[in-house]
Write a protein that holds these residues in place. Structure first.
Motif, short mmCIF file in Angstrom:
data_model
loop_
_atom_site.label_atom_id
_atom_site.label_comp_id
_atom_site.label_asym_id
_atom_site.label_seq_id
_atom_site.Cartn_x
_atom_site.Cartn_y
_atom_site.Cartn_z
N GLN A 62 0.83 -1.20 0.00
CA GLN A 62 0.00 0.00 0.00
C GLN A 62 0.87 1.26 0.00
O GLN A 62 0.56 2.23 -0.70
N ALA A 63 1.93 1.24 0.77
CA ALA A 63 2.83 2.39 0.81
C ALA A 63 3.50 2.60 -0.54
O ALA A 63 3.63 3.74 -1.01
N LEU A 64 3.89 1.50 -1.18
CA LEU A 64 4.51 1.59 -2.51
C LEU A 64 3.52 2.15 -3.53
O LEU A 64 3.87 3.05 -4.32
N ASP A 65 2.29 1.66 -3.50
CA ASP A 65 1.27 2.13 -4.44
C ASP A 65 1.00 3.62 -4.25
O ASP A 65 0.87 4.37 -5.23
N ALA A 66 0.90 4.05 -3.00
CA ALA A 66 0.59 5.45 -2.72
C ALA A 66 1.73 6.36 -3.18
O ALA A 66 1.51 7.41 -3.79
N THR A 67 2.96 5.95 -2.91
CA THR A 67 4.11 6.76 -3.33
C THR A 67 4.21 6.81 -4.85
O THR A 67 4.48 7.87 -5.43
N ALA A 68 3.99 5.67 -5.50
CA ALA A 68 4.06 5.63 -6.97
C ALA A 68 2.99 6.52 -7.59
O ALA A 68 3.26 7.23 -8.57
N ALA A 69 1.78 6.49 -7.05
CA ALA A 69 0.70 7.31 -7.58
C ALA A 69 1.03 8.80 -7.44
O ALA A 69 0.82 9.59 -8.38
N ARG A 70 1.54 9.18 -6.28
CA ARG A 70 1.90 10.58 -6.08
C ARG A 70 3.03 10.99 -7.02
O ARG A 70 2.98 12.05 -7.66
N LEU A 71 4.03 10.15 -7.13
CA LEU A 71 5.19 10.46 -7.96
C LEU A 71 4.80 10.59 -9.43
O LEU A 71 5.25 11.51 -10.12
N HIS A 72 3.95 9.70 -9.90
CA HIS A 72 3.52 9.75 -11.30
C HIS A 72 2.72 11.01 -11.57
O HIS A 72 2.83 11.63 -12.63
N GLN A 73 1.91 11.41 -10.58
CA GLN A 73 1.12 12.62 -10.73
C GLN A 73 2.00 13.86 -10.78
O GLN A 73 1.75 14.80 -11.54
N GLU A 74 3.07 13.87 -10.02
CA GLU A 74 3.95 15.04 -9.95
C GLU A 74 4.85 15.16 -11.18
O GLU A 74 5.23 16.26 -11.57
N ALA A 75 5.21 14.04 -11.79
CA ALA A 75 6.17 14.04 -12.89
C ALA A 75 5.54 14.58 -14.17
O ALA A 75 4.32 14.52 -14.36
N VAL A 76 6.38 15.11 -15.06
CA VAL A 76 5.96 15.44 -16.43
C VAL A 76 6.28 14.21 -17.27
O VAL A 76 7.44 13.91 -17.56
N VAL A 77 5.24 13.47 -17.64
CA VAL A 77 5.40 12.19 -18.33
C VAL A 77 5.32 12.42 -19.84
O VAL A 77 4.33 12.96 -20.33
N ILE A 78 6.37 12.02 -20.56
CA ILE A 78 6.45 12.24 -22.01
C ILE A 78 6.65 10.89 -22.70
O ILE A 78 7.59 10.16 -22.38
N ASP A 79 5.78 10.59 -23.65
CA ASP A 79 5.90 9.39 -24.49
C ASP A 79 6.22 9.87 -25.90
O ASP A 79 5.44 10.60 -26.51
N THR A 80 7.36 9.43 -26.45
CA THR A 80 7.85 10.03 -27.70
C THR A 80 7.44 9.29 -28.96
O THR A 80 7.92 9.64 -30.04
N HIS A 81 6.53 8.31 -28.86
CA HIS A 81 6.08 7.70 -30.11
C HIS A 81 4.77 6.94 -29.95
O HIS A 81 4.66 6.04 -29.12
N CYS A 82 3.79 7.30 -30.76
CA CYS A 82 2.59 6.47 -30.95
C CYS A 82 2.14 6.64 -32.39
O CYS A 82 2.46 7.63 -33.05
N ASP A 83 1.41 5.64 -32.89
CA ASP A 83 0.92 5.64 -34.28
C ASP A 83 -0.59 5.84 -34.34
O ASP A 83 -1.23 5.46 -35.32
N THR A 84 -1.15 6.48 -33.34
CA THR A 84 -2.60 6.62 -33.24
C THR A 84 -3.20 7.41 -34.39
O THR A 84 -4.35 7.18 -34.78
N VAL A 85 -2.43 8.36 -34.95
CA VAL A 85 -2.99 9.17 -36.03
C VAL A 85 -3.36 8.30 -37.24
O VAL A 85 -4.25 8.65 -38.02
N LEU A 86 -2.71 7.15 -37.38
CA LEU A 86 -3.08 6.23 -38.47
C LEU A 86 -4.50 5.71 -38.29
O LEU A 86 -5.16 5.34 -39.27
N ARG A 87 -4.98 5.69 -37.06
CA ARG A 87 -6.34 5.23 -36.77
C ARG A 87 -7.36 6.36 -36.93
O ARG A 87 -8.55 6.10 -37.06
N ILE A 88 -6.89 7.60 -36.89
CA ILE A 88 -7.80 8.74 -36.93
C ILE A 88 -8.29 9.02 -38.34
O ILE A 88 -9.42 9.46 -38.55
#
Length: 555
Positions: free
Chosen positions: A109-135
Motif C-alpha cells: 500500500q505504501a509503494l502504491d501510494a508513493t508511486a501514484a503521487r510520484l507519477h502525478q507530480e512528474a511530467v510524463v512524455i511518451d515520444t512515439h505512438c501511431d494513433t494518427v493512423l487510426r484517426i
C-alpha cells in the motif's frame, strides 16, 4: 278513659286527616313530546394503553450487563370487556463500538501510494505512438475518428488522462510508395504525410479545451499550467524528400509544427539507408547517409527539429552522429544486448547517444523486448531501462511506447497502464529524482538543448500575410489560384525580391498586385495528389520575414 290514652287517640286522628288531604291533590304532568323517547344505547369505550418509552441506556466501550426493563402497566378495562395488555418489548443493547486504531499501511500500500503521487507530480512524455493512423479514413485520408471519448485504440484522451501522460508525440508514418516504373513516389509520400499532419492538427483543434500543440519546451510548461495534454507532431520515415524539394519541404513541415523527424523507416530512401538495408522494391542498398541527408540534418539542427535515429541502418546512424550539431533521440528503440533485433541499439550506439547528450526512449514492442516475444511483460520493459541506466547512467533514457503501432507486453496493454512503470521503477529502488528523469525530464532537457542550439530566426514580424484559405480546407479545382493578402505596417518597406510561394517544397515567384496588396500563384499543371502544402513568404527591407503555411486537399 285515662288522660294519656285520650291524647294518643286525638294525635292519631289528626295524622290520618292530614294524610287524606295530601292524597286528594292532582299530580304535575310531564312535558309533552312529538316522538317517543328512544331507548338509551350503552356504548363501550375502548382505551389504548399508554406506552412509556424508556431512554436508551448509555453504553461504555466495556461490556455492561443488559439492563432489565419492566413492562408498562396494563391498560385499564372498561365495563365488562377487558382491553388486552400490550407488553413493551425489552430493550436490546447495541453492540459496543471499539475505539478505532490506525493500522500502518502495508509495504504494498505504501509503494502504491508513493508511486501514484510520484507519477502525478512528474511530467510524463511518451515520444512515439501511431494513433494518427487510426484517426484518418482509410480511403479519403481525411480525419474521421475523434479520440475525445474512449475508443478501442491504445491511445485516446481518456486513456492519456488515466495514464497520466502529459505530452504524447504523434508520429506521421509512411513506408514510402513506388511509381509504376519502380522508382520512389515522393509526391504520394508527401501527400500521405500531409494527410496525417492535418489529422494531428484537426485532433488538437477538435479538443482545444484538453489538448494543445507542443512546438517548444515553453509550450510544455504552458500546457502544464493550463491543465492540458501536449501533442507533439513527428515524422516517421521522410520518404517525401527529393533533390528537387530538398530542405524547402522540411521548412514547410516545421511551419506545420513538426518538431521531431526520423530520416528513414525500415526502407532506404533519398536521405539514407533504412534499418533493413533494402529499398522499397526489395533491392539491396548501401552507403549510409546521403548528401541530401546531410543537408537535411544540418537544416534540422538550424530549425530546432530533433533528429530521430530510430529505424536507421547502423551505417546511417554513425554518419548522422558524425554530422549532427545537436543531441539526438532514439524515439522508440530498445537494447540490442537484451534482445538482438535489427531495430534495437547496440551498446556502442547507446554510449555515443549519451555522449552526444541524447536520450534512448525504450520501445514496448514485444519482439524488441525479448527473443521470446510472448514472455515479454511490463517488467521486461523496465529491464531495458535498467540496461541503459547501467551502461550510461539515468540521464539518457526515457519512454517511447509505440502504442497503436506495436504488440504490447503483458501489463502495458494501453496508455492507462503507464503508471505501473513508475511503480516498478520505485519497487526496484530508483530514487524519486531519477524516476522523474526517466518519465520525462530527460526528454524535456533534450528538447530544450536542441532548440537552444537552433539558429533560425522566428518566421514572423515581417509584412503581415493573410492567406485566402484555412489550413485543412478542401478546394474544388486541380489548378487552384493560391493567394494571400499582404499588409505593411506604418513605416515598413517591402522587399519585393523576397516574395515567394512555396508549393510542396518547390519555390515559385508569385504574381504581386501592389495596389490590391495580393500575391498569388496558379500551378501550370493540374495537381495530381490529394494533399498539398503551400507557404506564402515575404520580407521587409530589414530582412525580417513572415511565413504563412497551409495544408489543403483536392477531391
Amino acid at each position: 278513659m285515662p288522660t294519656r290514652m285520650r291524647i294518643f287517640v286525638i294525635a292519631l286522628l289528626a295524622a290520618l286527616i292530614a294524610v287524606q288531604a295530601s292524597c286528594s291533590q292532582t299530580a304535575k304532568p310531564l312535558p309533552s313530546t312529538s316522538a317517543p323517547t328512544p331507548e338509551a344505547t350503552t356504548h363501550r369505550a375502548t382505551l389504548a394503553p399508554t406506552l412509556t418509552q424508556k431512554p436508551t441506556p448509555t453504553l461504555s466501550p466495556t461490556p455492561k450487563q443488559t439492563p432489565t426493563l419492566s413492562p408498562s402497566p396494563s391498560a385499564p378495562t372498561v365495563s365488562a370487556t377487558p382491553v388486552p395488555t400490550i407488553p413493551v418489548p425489552t430493550a436490546t443493547r447495541a453492540p459496543s463500538t471499539p475505539t478505532p486504531t490506525e493500522k500502518p499501511p502495508s509495504p504494498q500500500q505504501a509503494l502504491d501510494a508513493t508511486a501514484a503521487r510520484l507519477h502525478q507530480e512528474a511530467v510524463v512524455i511518451d515520444t512515439h505512438c501511431d494513433t494518427v493512423l487510426r484517426i484518418v479514413d482509410a480511403d479519403t485520408w481525411l480525419p474521421r475518428y475523434d479520440i475525445r471519448e474512449k475508443t478501442r485504440y491504445m491511445v485516446d484522451l481518456p486513456k492519456l488522462r488515466t495514464g497520466g501522460i502529459d505530452v504524447q508525440v504523434f508520429a506521421s508514418y509512411t513506408p514510402g510508395y513506388l511509381l509504376a516504373d519502380g522508382g520512389a513516389d515522393d509526391a504520394k509520400a508527401n501527400s500521405r504525410l500531409l494527410a496525417l499532419l492535418n489529422a494531428v492538427r484537426w485532433t488538437v483543434g477538435q479538443n482545444a479545451a484538453s489538448l494543445t500543440l507542443i512546438q517548444s519546451d515553453a509550450d510544455i510548461g504552458d500546457a502544464q499550467q493550463d491543465g492540458k495534454i501536449g501533442v507533439m507532431a513527428s515524422i516517421e520515415g521522410a520518404y517525401s524528400f527529393s533533390e528537387q524539394t530538398g530542405t524547402e519541404l522540411l521548412r514547410q513541415y516545421h511551419d506545420l509544427g513538426v518538431r521531431m523527424l526520423s530520416l528513414t523507416w525500415n526502407y532506404t530512401n533519398a536521405l539514407g539507408e533504412g534499418a533493413e538495408g533494402i529499398y522499397k522494391d526489395g533491392t539491396k542498398s548501401s552507403g549510409g547517409l546521403t548528401d541530401l541527408g546531410r543537408a537535411v540534418v544540418a537544416e534540422m539542427n538550424r530549425l530546432g527539429i530533433v533528429v530521430d535515429v530510430s529505424h536507421l541502418n547502423e551505417a546511417t546512424f554513425w554518419d548522422v552522429m558524425a554530422v549532427t550539431q545537436a543531441p539526438v533521440i532514439a524515439s522508440h528503440s530498445s537494447v540490442h544486448a537484451l534482445c538482438p533485433h535489427v531495430r534495437n541499439l547496440t551498446d556502442r550506439q547507446i554510449q555515443v547517444i549519451a555522449a552526444n547528450g541524447g536520450v534512448v526512449q525504450v520501445n514496448y514492442h514485444r519482439p524488441f523486448l525479448s527473443v521470446d516475444p510472448d514472455s515479454a511483460t511490463l517488467a521486461t520493459v523496465v529491464d531495458h531501462i535498467d540496461a541503459v541506466v547501467a551502461l550510461v547512467g539515468v540521464d539518457h533514457v526515457g519512454l517511447g511506447s509505440d502504442f497503436d503501432g506495436a504488440k504490447m507486453p503483458v501489463g502495458l496493454e494501453d496508455a492507462t497502464k503507464v503508471p505501473q512503470i513508475t511503480r516498478e521503477l520505485l519497487r526496484r529502488g530508483y530514487s524519486e529524482a531519477d524516476i522523474h528523469k526517466i518519465l520525462g525530464s530527460n526528454t524535456r532537457r533534450l528538447i530544450q538543448d536542441v532548440q537552444a542550439l537552433a539558429s533560425a530566426p522566428a518566421a514572423s514580424g515581417g509584412p503581415a500575410l493573410s492567406p485566402d484559405l484555412e489550413s485543412g480546407q478542401g478546394l474544388t479545382r486541380t489548378q487552384p489560384t493560391l493567394s494571400a493578402t499582404l499588409t505593411l505596417a506604418p513605416g515598413q518597406a517591402l522587399d519585393p525580391d523576397s516574395l515567394a510561394v512555396i508549393l510542396d517544397g518547390i519555390r515559385y515567384m508569385p504574381a504581386y498586385d501592389a495596389t490590391a496588396g495580393t500575391l498569388s500563384l496558379t500551378p501550370e499543371a493540374p495537381l495530381e495528389e490529394k494533399f498539398h502544402v503551400v507557404t506564402f513568404s515575404a520580407s521587409d527591407r530589414s530582412g525580417v520575414t513572415t511565413r504563412e503555411t497551409r495544408i489543403f486537399y483536392l477531391p
